[in-house]
Enzyme design. Structure first.
Site, short mmCIF file in Angstrom:
data_model
loop_
_atom_site.label_atom_id
_atom_site.label_comp_id
_atom_site.label_asym_id
_atom_site.label_seq_id
_atom_site.Cartn_x
_atom_site.Cartn_y
_atom_site.Cartn_z
N PRO A 10 0.84 -1.20 0.00
CA PRO A 10 0.00 0.00 0.00
C PRO A 10 0.87 1.25 0.00
O PRO A 10 1.80 1.37 0.80
CB PRO A 10 -0.79 -0.12 1.31
CG PRO A 10 0.05 -0.98 2.19
CD PRO A 10 0.78 -1.92 1.29
N GLN B 72 -6.85 -1.33 4.14
CA GLN B 72 -5.87 -0.91 5.13
C GLN B 72 -6.40 0.24 5.96
O GLN B 72 -6.97 1.20 5.42
CB GLN B 72 -4.57 -0.48 4.43
CG GLN B 72 -3.47 -0.09 5.39
CD GLN B 72 -2.35 0.70 4.74
OE1 GLN B 72 -1.27 0.84 5.29
NE2 GLN B 72 -2.61 1.24 3.56
N CYS C 194 3.85 3.11 8.97
CA CYS C 194 4.01 4.33 8.19
C CYS C 194 5.06 5.24 8.83
O CYS C 194 4.96 5.58 10.02
CB CYS C 194 2.68 5.07 8.08
SG CYS C 194 2.80 6.61 7.13
N LYS D 243 0.65 -4.73 8.92
CA LYS D 243 1.86 -4.29 8.22
C LYS D 243 2.67 -3.47 9.21
O LYS D 243 2.15 -2.52 9.80
CB LYS D 243 1.53 -3.46 6.99
CG LYS D 243 2.78 -3.13 6.15
CD LYS D 243 2.46 -2.38 4.88
CE LYS D 243 3.68 -2.35 3.95
NZ LYS D 243 4.87 -1.74 4.56
N ASN E 295 9.21 -7.39 3.08
CA ASN E 295 9.05 -6.11 2.40
C ASN E 295 10.29 -5.27 2.63
O ASN E 295 10.90 -5.31 3.69
CB ASN E 295 7.79 -5.42 2.94
CG ASN E 295 7.52 -4.06 2.33
OD1 ASN E 295 7.16 -3.12 3.02
ND2 ASN E 295 7.68 -3.93 1.03
N GLY E 296 10.67 -4.50 1.60
CA GLY E 296 11.79 -3.59 1.73
C GLY E 296 12.84 -3.80 0.67
O GLY E 296 13.54 -4.83 0.67
N ARG F 122 7.68 0.52 -4.02
CA ARG F 122 8.14 1.55 -4.97
C ARG F 122 8.66 0.98 -6.29
O ARG F 122 8.47 1.58 -7.34
CB ARG F 122 9.24 2.40 -4.31
CG ARG F 122 8.77 3.20 -3.12
CD ARG F 122 9.94 3.82 -2.38
NE ARG F 122 10.80 2.80 -1.80
CZ ARG F 122 12.08 2.98 -1.51
NH1 ARG F 122 12.67 4.14 -1.79
NH2 ARG F 122 12.80 2.00 -0.98
#
Length: 339
Positions: free
Chosen positions: A21, A76, A106, A146, A206-207, A231
């Site tokens: 997201p 989300q 976030c 997340k 993730n990352g 991204r």
């Protein structure tokens, strides 16, 4: 409480893939564009901001109600008010969602300063109360989280993983940086591997998953159930298809730069475009081009000239120069370094 079954994946025998997201990016239009080039297993909406006066954002809701991609969409939420998170979760469960996802990662200061998003990682006791209430409210479909490794460091990491186990969270998407790291520095895949061993639910790593090869490397390092790409899916919407090709030991199909030019047109062409000022339209498109350029031109000329363009005519001339002039050129399989 047993875990709820997750939605079926595109390819049941392969690790999961998900589009991360991203606010102002992962809207209905972008999900449809991604689906055209090869859907991930799961989509996640932009965050529904939750507070005492919040209502369901109709634009974000459209990513659920008008979604014809054929893939599951998780709704989300972002917030810290427990009654309002419960209220919003119940409202969202009236729609055709794959599950409810709580954002605890976030890194935007305006979010974490309000103790929402990544700010929650500083308060394990608050996380315990939130997940207890949400698990009770969301009992017939997946409840997912997340998060990041921690706020400033990993001091609360294992404590929060144990809370995730306590409330039978169904899927954990874990970004291997802290909140204050934002998107800089190396990703700690070793701690993602520790989380995979510790929690009772599937983990999406993730990352900085910038290519199919990197996805396979991260899956090998972490033992995760799948990968979540953010991204780098902006710069390469073919990445989910490429990951599946790599997992099946198939040769990754090269993407001609002429196809990248068509992708840019898809991003730009929307019904509401004529009603939006040119400057705003250019700004929106450049947000995507910042990532696309990294896989197109190793010298950085495309990135520089694209950013300098002031009008649609100028911008598309730049795109044509780099993407159409030589039909033999293809999209790089990973971003060029040093740009």
């Amino acid at each position: 409480m047993p875990l709820v079954s997750l939605p079926q994946s595109v390819h049941p025998n392969l690790p999961l893939t998900a589009l991360a997201p991203m606010q102002d990016v992962t809207n209905l239009k972008f999900m449809k564009v991604i689906a055209h080039y090869g859907s991930p297993d799961y989509f996640f909406t932009e965050y529904f901001r939750v507070n005492e006066t919040s209502r369901l954002n109709p634009n974000i809701l459209a990513a659920i109600t008008e979604n014809n991609t054929g893939r599951p969409v998780f709704a989300q939420m972002m917030g810290e008010s427990i009654p309002d998170l419960v209220r919003t979760a119940k409202q969202l469960c009236a729609y055709n969602i794959a599950g409810i996802d709580l954002n605890m990662g976030c890194p935007a200061p305006r979010i974490y300063r309000k103790q929402a998003g990544g700010g929650l990682l500083k308060e394990p006791a608050k996380v315990d109360r939130i997940l207890a209430e949400l698990r009770q409210a969301v009992h017939d479909r997946p409840l997912t989280v997340k998060m990041r490794l921690g706020f400033e460091n990993g001091d609360t990491f294992f404590q929060i993983l144990d809370i995730i186990n306590r409330y039978s969270i169904d899927l954990l998407s874990l970004h291997g940086r802290t909140v204050l790291d934002r998107y800089h520095g190396s990703v700690n895949y070793n701690l993602i591997a520790e989380a995979v061993k510790r929690v009772n639910c599937p983990v999406l790593a993730n990352g900085n998953i910038y290519s199919a090869a990197q996805a396979l490397s991260v899956l090998s390092q972490t033992g995760a159930a799948g990968v979540m790409v953010g991204r780098w899916a902006i710069g390469n919407p073919w990445i989910f298809h490429q990951i599946r090709q790599a997992l099946l030991c198939e040769t990754i199909t090269p993407v001609p730069l002429t196809e990248v030019r068509h992708y840019i047109d898809r991003l730009y062409q929307t019904p509401e475009a004529p009603n939006i000022p040119e400057r705003a339209r250019l700004g929106y498109l450049k947000l995507f081009l910042n990532y696309i350029a990294l896989n197109v031109d190793s010298q950085g000329h495309f990135l520089r000239l694209m950013r300098q363009a002031q009008t649609e005519v100028e911008l598309f001339k730049v795109c044509d120069r780099f993407l159409v002039a030589d039909t033999t050129q293809t999209l790089a399989l990973a971003p060029y370094s040093g740009i």
